[in-house]
Design a protein around this motif. Sequence first.
Motif, PDB file in Angstrom:
ATOM      1  N   GLU A 116      88.869  63.699  62.274  1.00 51.40           N
ATOM      2  CA  GLU A 116      88.311  64.292  63.510  1.00 51.40           C
ATOM      3  C   GLU A 116      86.791  64.433  63.437  1.00 51.40           C
ATOM      4  O   GLU A 116      86.091  64.280  64.422  1.00 51.40           O
ATOM      5  CB  GLU A 116      88.938  65.672  63.777  1.00 51.40           C
ATOM      6  CG  GLU A 116      90.402  65.624  64.202  1.00 51.40           C
ATOM      7  CD  GLU A 116      90.629  64.845  65.486  1.00 51.40           C
ATOM      8  OE1 GLU A 116      89.783  64.952  66.398  1.00 51.40           O
ATOM      9  OE2 GLU A 116      91.613  64.078  65.563  1.00 51.40           O
ATOM     10  N   GLN A 117      86.297  64.750  62.232  1.00 53.16           N
ATOM     11  CA  GLN A 117      84.870  65.073  62.090  1.00 53.16           C
ATOM     12  C   GLN A 117      84.084  63.904  61.488  1.00 53.16           C
ATOM     13  O   GLN A 117      84.532  63.304  60.514  1.00 53.16           O
ATOM     14  CB  GLN A 117      84.721  66.280  61.144  1.00 53.16           C
ATOM     15  CG  GLN A 117      85.165  67.607  61.746  1.00 53.16           C
ATOM     16  CD  GLN A 117      84.192  68.112  62.797  1.00 53.16           C
ATOM     17  OE1 GLN A 117      82.996  68.059  62.598  1.00 53.16           O
ATOM     18  NE2 GLN A 117      84.714  68.583  63.922  1.00 53.16           N
ATOM     19  N   VAL A 118      82.943  63.652  62.073  1.00 50.98           N
ATOM     20  CA  VAL A 118      82.026  62.709  61.420  1.00 50.98           C
ATOM     21  C   VAL A 118      81.008  63.541  60.645  1.00 50.98           C
ATOM     22  O   VAL A 118      80.821  64.731  60.955  1.00 50.98           O
ATOM     23  CB  VAL A 118      81.295  61.811  62.457  1.00 50.98           C
ATOM     24  CG1 VAL A 118      82.284  60.947  63.203  1.00 50.98           C
ATOM     25  CG2 VAL A 118      80.456  62.630  63.416  1.00 50.98           C
ATOM     26  N   PRO A 119      80.341  62.958  59.619  1.00 50.32           N
ATOM     27  CA  PRO A 119      79.346  63.753  58.877  1.00 50.32           C
ATOM     28  C   PRO A 119      78.314  64.331  59.838  1.00 50.32           C
ATOM     29  O   PRO A 119      77.849  63.618  60.736  1.00 50.32           O
ATOM     30  CB  PRO A 119      78.709  62.734  57.933  1.00 50.32           C
ATOM     31  CG  PRO A 119      79.683  61.629  57.823  1.00 50.32           C
ATOM     32  CD  PRO A 119      80.427  61.586  59.122  1.00 50.32           C
ATOM     33  N   LYS A 120      77.993  65.607  59.622  1.00 61.96           N
ATOM     34  CA  LYS A 120      77.062  66.260  60.572  1.00 61.96           C
ATOM     35  C   LYS A 120      75.665  65.610  60.527  1.00 61.96           C
ATOM     36  O   LYS A 120      74.916  65.636  61.501  1.00 61.96           O
ATOM     37  CB  LYS A 120      76.970  67.773  60.311  1.00 61.96           C
ATOM     38  CG  LYS A 120      76.403  68.179  58.962  1.00 61.96           C
ATOM     39  CD  LYS A 120      76.301  69.682  58.882  1.00 61.96           C
ATOM     40  CE  LYS A 120      75.485  70.178  57.700  1.00 61.96           C
ATOM     41  NZ  LYS A 120      75.652  69.507  56.435  1.00 61.96           N
ATOM     42  N   GLU A 121      75.346  64.972  59.392  1.00 63.97           N
ATOM     43  CA  GLU A 121      74.035  64.295  59.289  1.00 63.97           C
ATOM     44  C   GLU A 121      73.903  63.122  60.260  1.00 63.97           C
ATOM     45  O   GLU A 121      72.802  62.703  60.599  1.00 63.97           O
ATOM     46  CB  GLU A 121      73.811  63.765  57.859  1.00 63.97           C
ATOM     47  CG  GLU A 121      73.537  64.812  56.816  1.00 63.97           C
ATOM     48  CD  GLU A 121      74.810  65.451  56.282  1.00 63.97           C
ATOM     49  OE1 GLU A 121      75.915  65.071  56.754  1.00 63.97           O
ATOM     50  OE2 GLU A 121      74.709  66.317  55.407  1.00 63.97           O
ATOM     51  N   LEU A 122      75.073  62.591  60.711  1.00 67.74           N
ATOM     52  CA  LEU A 122      75.031  61.465  61.640  1.00 67.74           C
ATOM     53  C   LEU A 122      74.367  61.884  62.961  1.00 67.74           C
ATOM     54  O   LEU A 122      73.636  61.100  63.581  1.00 67.74           O
ATOM     55  CB  LEU A 122      76.439  60.935  61.903  1.00 67.74           C
ATOM     56  CG  LEU A 122      76.517  59.549  62.560  1.00 67.74           C
ATOM     57  CD1 LEU A 122      75.956  58.474  61.650  1.00 67.74           C
ATOM     58  CD2 LEU A 122      77.946  59.206  62.949  1.00 67.74           C
TER      59      LEU A 122
END
Lengths: 224, 253
Positions: A116-122
């Motif tokens: 569900e989550q992509v890395p927040k740095e993206l």
Amino acid sequence: MLPMHRHVDTDLNDLKDLLLSMGGCVEKAIDEVHEGITKKSESHLAQVEKQEKLINELHTRVDEECLKFLAMQAPVASDLRLVLAVIKINTDLERMGDQTLNICYNGREFLRSTIEQVPKELDSMKKEVRFMVKSALDAFVRQDVELCKKVLNHDDIVDRYRNQIVDQLKTKLKSDPNNTDAYLNLIMIAKNMERLADHATNIAEDVIFVATGTDIRHGHEQIK
Amino acid sequence: MDGEVLKVEKLNAYFNDFHAVKDVDLSVNYHEVVALIGPSGCGKSTFIRCLNRLHEEVPGARCTGNVWLDGQNIYGKGVDPVVVRRNVGMVFQKPNPFPGLSIFDNVAVGLRLAGVTKKSVLSEAVEEALRKSALWTEVKDKLKKPGTGLSGGQQQRLCIARALAVKPPVILMDEPTSALDPISTAKIEELIVELKNDVTVVIVTHNMQQASRISGRTAFFLLGELIEYGKTSKIFTKPQNLKTEQYITGRFG
């Protein structure tokens, strides 16, 4: 000598406008592809394909117009540098369209996963890339060398985000082998996003060439 | 040969009270083509006419300064202007073959004035000059026909042959193609590039592309002053002076 009205300026402005329309499509494609991935939305991803088609059409048109301009106006000095830069920026923008399409394809694969989550740095990385693209295009319009230098400096920030994301995902690849494909797609997305920043850097370098006549490619450390 | 064939120092030229060329310093190397550009009335034609002492032929005209040709000051005491003009040939805007003279005699005229009388020497020199000016194949069968019967482009090449025949180290050209069609212009431009091997060319032109195509260095004149002088490739891509940039891009006129 008295200032003279130049018809050639109308042609040059038309060329600039065409290139900026193309830049607008690239910016939209970046926004859409990012929304598509972070919100897991196919409709946003579909928009990327639409923008990429427009970018390709404009790519051909800008080249045609430049060819006509070179043949008919035989520009010199700053006019010549400007047309040369338009030709080069045109190529960069077209490649950027291709990169967003690559991200779109990897995004579609990623959408199929259960993650569900992509890395927040993206998200941060995308903001940096958007800043760089917008600033490079603004700098082109204003021939703003200082803004170009900012773009060049931000490339390092994007590289750092890319490295952070890749490191993070490499760890996840080991700990969660069931989602290998999804993580590999995210790595590809980060790499393509970083390539977008590289193209924005190229544009900034071209703008510096137009404004100053100095070619700072392959050594822009000095100008930073 | 290497080094400077022409060295101009503090050249000033006047027509009565009018100061047409102001304090110009400029050097030209052997085997170089130098283009002089600038708006009408900027002094570029006056400048080259000072390089073979033609300027002083105009009533009320005078100049000061030094022009060194092959190390000799052409304005030095006792220097004969006729000898200077033999060493610094000139081709004008409008082709000017001598009326009434054949093609052969037009080319041979300078040599005859220099005292050459032997027919074989003259024939050899005329053929060489006509070959170098890329006219030989077109006129070799009609050398006795009048020079004025040739086309405009051929007449201009005949004038170049006439200038070449006396083997001057320098040839000055004042807008030599402005009265010619594009084909004749292209032939003259090719010729100028070829001539570099034998002679130094200083050419005045209003055609920016011509200057960029044929010259190694370009000088930009404005209101009698030399504004910028440098490599042609640099002048037409990244001129150093804003006035040069404005002139060559047509922002001022």
